[in-house]
Design a protein around this motif. Structure first.
Motif, mmCIF file in Angstrom:
data_model
loop_
_atom_site.group_PDB
_atom_site.id
_atom_site.type_symbol
_atom_site.label_atom_id
_atom_site.label_comp_id
_atom_site.label_asym_id
_atom_site.label_seq_id
_atom_site.Cartn_x
_atom_site.Cartn_y
_atom_site.Cartn_z
ATOM 1 N N GLY A 97 0.771 -1.243 0.000
ATOM 2 C CA GLY A 97 0.000 0.000 0.000
ATOM 3 C C GLY A 97 0.794 1.281 0.000
ATOM 4 N N ALA A 98 2.101 1.220 -0.250
ATOM 5 C CA ALA A 98 2.895 2.450 -0.324
ATOM 6 C C ALA A 98 2.408 3.307 -1.487
ATOM 7 C CB ALA A 98 4.372 2.123 -0.506
ATOM 8 N N ARG A 99 2.451 4.603 -1.308
ATOM 9 C CA ARG A 99 2.082 5.519 -2.382
ATOM 10 C C ARG A 99 3.231 5.689 -3.370
ATOM 11 N NH1 ARG A 99 -1.806 9.652 -2.038
ATOM 12 N NH2 ARG A 99 -2.798 8.146 -0.684
ATOM 13 N N TYR A 100 4.474 5.741 -2.846
ATOM 14 C CA TYR A 100 5.676 5.860 -3.672
ATOM 15 C C TYR A 100 6.775 4.998 -3.082
ATOM 16 C CZ TYR A 100 3.743 9.942 -6.011
ATOM 17 O OH TYR A 100 2.954 10.773 -6.748
ATOM 18 N N PHE A 101 7.696 4.622 -3.947
ATOM 19 C CA PHE A 101 8.909 3.938 -3.532
ATOM 20 C C PHE A 101 10.071 4.728 -4.112
ATOM 21 C CE2 PHE A 101 11.395 0.303 -2.209
ATOM 22 C CZ PHE A 101 12.509 0.385 -3.006
ATOM 23 N N LEU A 102 10.979 5.167 -3.250
ATOM 24 C CA LEU A 102 12.180 5.865 -3.702
ATOM 25 C C LEU A 102 13.391 5.064 -3.271
ATOM 26 C CD1 LEU A 102 11.368 9.597 -2.850
ATOM 27 C CD2 LEU A 102 11.371 8.503 -5.097
ATOM 28 N N PHE A 106 18.706 8.899 -3.037
ATOM 29 C CA PHE A 106 17.835 9.614 -3.974
ATOM 30 C C PHE A 106 18.212 11.088 -3.969
ATOM 31 C CE2 PHE A 106 15.710 8.761 0.061
ATOM 32 C CZ PHE A 106 15.560 10.028 0.564
ATOM 33 N N ALA A 107 17.945 11.753 -5.075
ATOM 34 C CA ALA A 107 18.217 13.186 -5.184
ATOM 35 C C ALA A 107 17.204 13.951 -4.347
ATOM 36 C CB ALA A 107 18.132 13.623 -6.649
ATOM 37 N N SER A 108 17.655 15.023 -3.740
ATOM 38 C CA SER A 108 16.760 15.862 -2.935
ATOM 39 C C SER A 108 15.559 16.321 -3.751
ATOM 40 C CB SER A 108 17.508 17.088 -2.406
ATOM 41 O OG SER A 108 18.476 16.720 -1.484
ATOM 42 N N GLU A 109 15.790 16.641 -5.002
ATOM 43 C CA GLU A 109 14.707 17.117 -5.865
ATOM 44 C C GLU A 109 13.643 16.042 -6.057
ATOM 45 O OE1 GLU A 109 17.990 17.134 -6.835
ATOM 46 O OE2 GLU A 109 18.389 19.245 -6.364
ATOM 47 N N MET A 110 14.083 14.794 -6.190
ATOM 48 C CA MET A 110 13.147 13.679 -6.370
ATOM 49 C C MET A 110 12.323 13.482 -5.096
ATOM 50 S SD MET A 110 11.947 11.322 -8.368
ATOM 51 C CE MET A 110 13.153 11.251 -9.664
ATOM 52 N N SER A 125 3.555 17.880 -10.715
ATOM 53 C CA SER A 125 4.942 17.482 -10.490
ATOM 54 C C SER A 125 5.288 16.224 -11.282
ATOM 55 C CB SER A 125 5.141 17.228 -9.000
ATOM 56 O OG SER A 125 6.399 16.687 -8.760
ATOM 57 N N GLN A 126 6.456 16.219 -11.861
ATOM 58 C CA GLN A 126 6.944 15.041 -12.582
ATOM 59 C C GLN A 126 7.851 14.242 -11.658
ATOM 60 O OE1 GLN A 126 6.164 13.808 -15.425
ATOM 61 N NE2 GLN A 126 4.977 15.482 -16.288
#
Length: 133
Positions: A97-102, A106-110, A125-126
């Motif tokens: 159920g995670a909304r995103y996986f990074l 990871f880059a601060s911008e991401m 946002s992209q």
């Protein structure tokens, strides 16, 4: 406008501190936990707008904590961004159920784009390279 609250769950002090600093600079109220057990207890108490959580932690891992959060009647809709250095965690995180996986690092911008997108889903946002649910 009410300030959004973010719960950062990370057992590595340096990584947790860096994420906290970034979120505070973005204008969010930040709480932290160093394991999944502490995260569950704090989430029940503070009802965060967003949870950013590592997977591999002591006591209760991030996937187990995420599954518990998604079964909780009040916290089930709280978005969770999973942060992990292990790409093989992605499938389990998204299934739980995670909304995103990074993927770490990871880059601060991401990271900022993922947080903004989760807290304001209507933004344009992209998130190239991020896995969304």
């Amino acid at each position: 406008m009410q300030e959004s609250t973010v719960l950062v769950v990370e057992d590595d002090d340096a990584i947790r501190y860096g994420i906290e600093l970034r979120l505070r600079a973005m204008g969010y109220a930040v709480h932290s936990a160093s394991d999944g057990k502490d995260a569950i207890e704090k989430a029940e108490r503070i009802l965060p707008s967003l949870i950013c959580m590592d997977v591999r932690m002591p006591l209760v891992d991030g996937i187990t904590a995420l599954q518990w959060l998604k079964s909780h009647p009040i916290l089930r809709d709280t978005p969770v961004i999973i942060l992990s250095a292990c790409p093989t965690d992605q499938s389990a995180a998204m299934s739980a159920g995670a909304r995103y996986f990074l993927a770490k690092p990871f880059a601060s911008e991401m990271f900022e784009a993922a947080v903004k997108q989760v807290l304001n889903p209507k933004s344009k946002s992209q998130l190239e390279g991020a896995c969304t649910g």
